[in-house]
Enzyme design. Structure first.
Site, PDB file in Angstrom:
ATOM      1  N   ASP A 108       0.745  -1.303  -0.062  1.00 13.77           N
ATOM      2  CA  ASP A 108       0.207   0.038   0.073  1.00 13.77           C
ATOM      3  C   ASP A 108       0.743   1.257   0.057  1.00 13.77           C
ATOM      4  O   ASP A 108       1.757   1.340   0.559  1.00 13.77           O
ATOM      5  CB  ASP A 108      -0.942   0.141   1.241  1.00 13.77           C
ATOM      6  CG  ASP A 108      -1.964  -0.807   1.263  1.00 13.77           C
ATOM      7  OD1 ASP A 108      -1.975  -2.115   0.703  1.00 13.77           O
ATOM      8  OD2 ASP A 108      -3.018  -0.850   2.229  1.00 13.77           O
ATOM      9  N   SER A 248       8.076   4.976   5.607  1.00 12.85           N
ATOM     10  CA  SER A 248       8.855   4.250   4.880  1.00 12.85           C
ATOM     11  C   SER A 248       8.678   4.221   3.188  1.00 12.85           C
ATOM     12  O   SER A 248       7.713   4.783   2.780  1.00 12.85           O
ATOM     13  CB  SER A 248       8.764   2.701   5.208  1.00 12.85           C
ATOM     14  OG  SER A 248       8.411   2.518   6.754  1.00 12.85           O
TER      15      SER A 248
END
Length: 287
Positions: A108, A248
């Site tokens: 995602d 991230s």
């Protein structure tokens, strides 16, 4: 940066995170604070706290503030904030496209697709990167000339686990230590982020897309990368690993003429717009 979903609808971005990072990177005082935050001592202490029971009290305020629907995830009694952050989604909620010729998203994220020039350089949010700087390996970088760099940027509300994009033989993990800066695009105005972040990559000799490089990039504060496998035979959709706390990024590098990327992703990227994608969905096809 503007974000749209696959239908072209504009998506609300996480403005609070952007404002905080703007303060850190936008003036001398903020950057002085940042240097303290990213120091090894502070980062290690933060990691220990976030992995301890003392951090459990952070979970519910975070869930409320970011509107996270915990019913989408496996039920669990989280023993730390990091356990919550790396929580697993319920079976069936991230279906993997099983068409062998389809390239799938590993996570995602908010996706940008950038062509790699013959000189192995690419521009990301006004910061010029070279693949040798990114990989610390000139020969490996040269093998991706004229291919694609696919930048999957995760924000705090995203699912922080990632998967393999095809069946194949995976080489061992290569760890590149570095200073942990945020992967949020705001930071690109001051720092060349990826050259300063801790990161880890492996090469997947894939069944349908040639030699695919998969890299995970750490972020502000801890940004810990947890990969499950060394050299191994792996399968499309199999979990590769997860991130602990700290926004991230996953990077895919594709060789020349191995995949055709979906047109909406290329057009959005050309217009400096990120596209919201979900783990397992089609983002291209094999040539």
């Amino acid at each position: 940066m503007k974000q749209v979903d696959r239908s072209g609808k504009v998506v609300e971005s996480t403005g609070n995170q952007d404002r905080m990072l703007g303060l850190l990177y936008g003036n001398a005082f903020g950057r002085a604070v940042l240097r303290v935050l990213i120091s090894p001592v502070v980062s290690k202490a933060a990691g220990c706290f976030l992995s301890s029971r003392l951090s459990v009290g952070l979970i519910h305020p975070f869930v409320r503030k970011n509107g996270i629907d915990l019913t989408q995830f496996e039920p669990a009694r989280f023993r730390s904030y990091n356990e919550f952050f790396s929580r697993k989604i319920r079976a069936g909620l991230r279906p993997i496209d099983r068409e062998p010729s389809h390239l799938i998203a590993p996570c995602d994220s908010k996706l940008t697709v950038l062509p790699i020039t013959p000189e192995s350089r690419f521009l990301l949010k006004n910061t010029l990167y070279t693949l040798p700087d990114l990989l610390k390996n000139k020969a490996l970088a040269a093998s991706y000339a004229d291919g694609y760099a696919m930048i999957f940027r995760l924000t705090v509300d995203d699912y922080h686990r990632y998967c393999y994009v095809d069946d194949g033989e995976k080489e061992g993990n290569v760890r590149i230590p570095g200073v942990l800066h945020t992967v949020n695009p705001i930071a690109n105005d001051v720092y060349p982020i990826y050259k300063e972040n801790a990161r880890e990559y492996s090469v997947l000799h894939s069944r349908h897309f040639g030699k695919v490089l998969m890299m995970e990039v750490g972020a502000l504060l801890v940004g810990k990368i947890v990969n499950h496998h060394g050299a191994a035979r792996v399968c499309r959709g199999q979990e590769k690993g997860y991130f602990e706390f700290g926004g991230s990024t996953v990077v895919l590098l594709l060789e020349k003429d191995k995949a055709v990327i979906d047109g909406d992703l290329l057009e959005n990227s050309r217009r400096n717009i990120e596209t919201v994608v979900r783990m397992g969905e089609k983002i291209g096809r094999a040539v």
